[in-house]
Design an enzyme around this catalytic site. Structure first.
Site: not given
Length: 221
Positions: A42, A69, A81, A83, A98, A102, A120-121, A125, A150
């Site tokens: 994978r 985005r 939000a 990282l 954050e 933000e 998840p596939g 993250e 931002e």
């Protein structure tokens, strides 16, 4: 206790290599064995994880931030939000950072709402969503200067009815924003009815892997 819960599981990994070093994310290829199948290969985005914050004010409105985005070519309404990109930083400290960067806000009350796997596939993250209340503005001298996407932020305090309608109508598509709105609605309704809100403390453990533990997955300079 219910047995309905995710189970952490580490298979036998026979090979693991970064096959693409990106500007922001790396792609890792792993070969692994499961009891039900062997020799599985994978490719996955090696992601260092994130935190998000559902901010609720005294009027029981939720803060939404509009941000461009590029992968989806849209300006999406989201919640604050960011990282987990500071080595060793606690999740709650990342959330506080954050929120200040933000939304120019600090919160006096924090609770954990959810831990989520977003894709998840194909990606490692995971994101922890907090509920933040008792809000106050960051002092002018401590304001963060926003740049890149931002710099185009737009802010809106939305009522729960308005936000829920936008989710139902397909007008808010960011999954964490949707989850934040639904979770806040659950919390406020439970509080209004005098019922348990079932939030968790900020030091609640999580089952998900913290991608920061793998320094070899960080993009090269």
């Amino acid at each position: 206790m219910s047995d309905l819960h995710d189970e952490a599981y580490t298979p036998t990994i026979t090979a693991s290599d970064v096959v693409y070093h990106g500007a922001v994310w790396n792609i890792r290829r792993e070969t692994f064995d499961l009891p039900e199948a062997t020799g599985l290969v994978r490719d996955m985005m090696a992601h260092n994880g994130a935190v998000a914050i559902a901010c609720v004010d005294e009027q029981e409105k939720i803060l939404l931030i509009q941000q461009y985005r590029h992968p989806v070519r849209a300006r999406l309404w989201e919640v604050p939000a960011g990282l987990l990109d500071v080595p060793g930083e606690a999740l709650i400290d990342a959330a506080k950072r954050e929120l200040a960067e933000e939304a120019d806000l600090r919160a006096g009350r924090w609770e954990v709402l959810t831990d989520s796997c977003l894709t998840p596939g194909g990606s490692s993250e995971s994101i922890r969503l907090y509920l933040a209340r008792d809000l106050e503005l960051v002092a002018d001298e401590d304001l963060h200067e926003r740049s890149e996407e931002e710099a185009g932020f737009k802010f809106r305090w939305a009522s729960l009815d308005e936000a829920l309608e936008a989710v139902s109508a397909g007008e808010i598509t960011n999954s964490i924003a949707q989850l934040a709105i639904l979770q806040v609605a659950r919390i406020l309704r439970a509080e209004a009815a005098g019922e348990s809100t079932r939030t968790r403390s900020v030091d609640a453990p999580r089952r998900l892997i913290d991608g920061r533990e793998s320094s070899s997955d960080r993009p090269r300079d």
